[in-house]
Design an enzyme around this catalytic site. Sequence first.
Site, PDB file in Angstrom:
ATOM      1  N   ASP A   1      -0.561  -4.923  -5.766  1.00 12.22           N
ATOM      2  CA  ASP A   1      -1.284  -3.777  -5.212  1.00 12.22           C
ATOM      3  C   ASP A   1      -0.432  -2.916  -4.281  1.00 12.22           C
ATOM      4  OD1 ASP A   1      -1.097  -5.756  -3.240  1.00 12.22           O
ATOM      5  OD2 ASP A   1      -2.874  -4.994  -2.225  1.00 12.22           O
TER       6      ASP A   1
ATOM      7  N   TYR B   1       8.152  -3.773   1.559  1.00 12.14           N
ATOM      8  CA  TYR B   1       8.564  -5.170   1.753  1.00 12.14           C
ATOM      9  C   TYR B   1      10.081  -5.313   1.898  1.00 12.14           C
ATOM     10  CZ  TYR B   1       3.938  -7.183   1.026  1.00 12.14           C
ATOM     11  OH  TYR B   1       2.623  -7.550   1.171  1.00 12.14           O
TER      12      TYR B   1
END
Length: 441
Positions: A170, A264
């Site tokens: 997601d 990330y």
Amino acid sequence: MKKFSIVIAGGGSTYTPGIVMMMMDNLHRFPIRSLKLYDNDGERQETLAKAIGIVMKEIAPEVDFSYTTDPKEAFTDVDFCMAHIRVGKYAMRELDEKIPMKYHVVGQETCGPGGIAYGMRSIGGMMELIDFMEKYSPDCWMLNYSNPASIVAEACRVLKPHSKVLNICDMPVGTKRRMGYIAGRDPKDMDVKYFGLNHFGWWTSVKDKDGTDLMPQLLDYVSKNGYLTEKAVETQHMDESWQQTHKKAADLLKLSPDFLPNTYLKYYLYPDYVVEHTDPCHTRANEVMEGREKEVFSAARAIIEAGTAKGSAFSIDNHASFIVDLACAIGFNTREQMLCIVENKGAISNFDPTAMVEVPCLVGNEGPEPLCQGNIPTFEKGMMEEQLAVERLVVEAWIEGSYLKLWQALTLSKTVPSASVAKQILDDLMEANKEYWPELK
Ligand code: NAD
Ligand code: LMR
């Protein structure tokens, strides 16, 4: 219009109520005849399931709803399995995050040693779900968003090469929505190019439907603000720690100034910064347990007590509508373009063709077809090769029960400074995960 039968694996997940509400809100485009919840923790699931049962009676009485811990009952006569399990639940996530921090190493759910430990737990749980699905509903598709998605996807490639499992994340969906706010466009009307591994990638092009290049505007904005936007009608990634992560994208951009980064990457490019800004006694797992988990389970108890959802309903997780998009793409062969985690097969031309990469795909009734992204530059390629080796070593360690391969995986992770620190973390993680990991020799 065909009506589908769905099982949600990980019925006790904090995401389940929001996803069920979202699916009920999308019945006009994705009709459902039966919805089942399955979990291996009956007690945790029951709290949510009882409340969802009350809600379903009020908003979608025509959908047959049930919940179970019996795999046969759960997986018989289903078209789609939406999988979001967390093997070891939050108690183990907390340890994944806190053990590395003892050694001043990033403690994160999916990146670095924490992600490796979680991967070693998830592989077995996911393989078991795939076995159930293939035994009881051989034509079923699994849409998996259980983490760590890259390690799970690599395990699927090696251990279940012919299974109908589609791994998706997601994070790119959420970031694309933020790009939409920045560029004043509907994310559905934006065409992207992207390459990477899961939680490890870069957008190389973002255009609107007319072909207008949105990259100059987006790069300029992100270089100043990261992905922090004033408008943010999100249901996901809104806590203060996530705001810091969105902001940090500005520093990620400095290393690859022509590409928009996945958030990330901060764990790999700025691990020292992350460690300095993490409280080793109160990590993201604590935040989620005190926040999302508490809120969702309190809402469920309130619904059960009242015997109605009126006045205390679960909220719709619109953020998760990509799951319905994906199911529609497969169920109705829409050939919608979506980022999926798939075997490379030349999509990234100068990268291992067997690597599980994250790239735009056309999704239809035969699954995802990766779209060619061309060659990638040396810096990003080098980082990806190192990270791919980490993920492969984890899967090999799990299959072979190899201590050495897991030590190599930890040592190779960009988040870990040396083989000796890797060994100390590994020994602690191994002790903590005795119940979940295969025995390592
Ligand atoms: P959670 O702990 O609330 O829920 C996970 C559920 O999985 C628990 O009820 C647990 O009992 C169950 N479970 C564990 N092992 C199982 C097994 N082998 N078989 C069946 N059930 C099992 O976790 P959560 O925070 O809600 O996250 C669930 C998963 O979704 C995680 O992997 C998470 O990383 C991933 N995730 C999903 C989204 C999304 O958009 N849906 C976003 C982020 C993360
Ligand atoms: C979760 O909610 O657990 C994941 O989306 C990641 C996170 O830390 O919020």
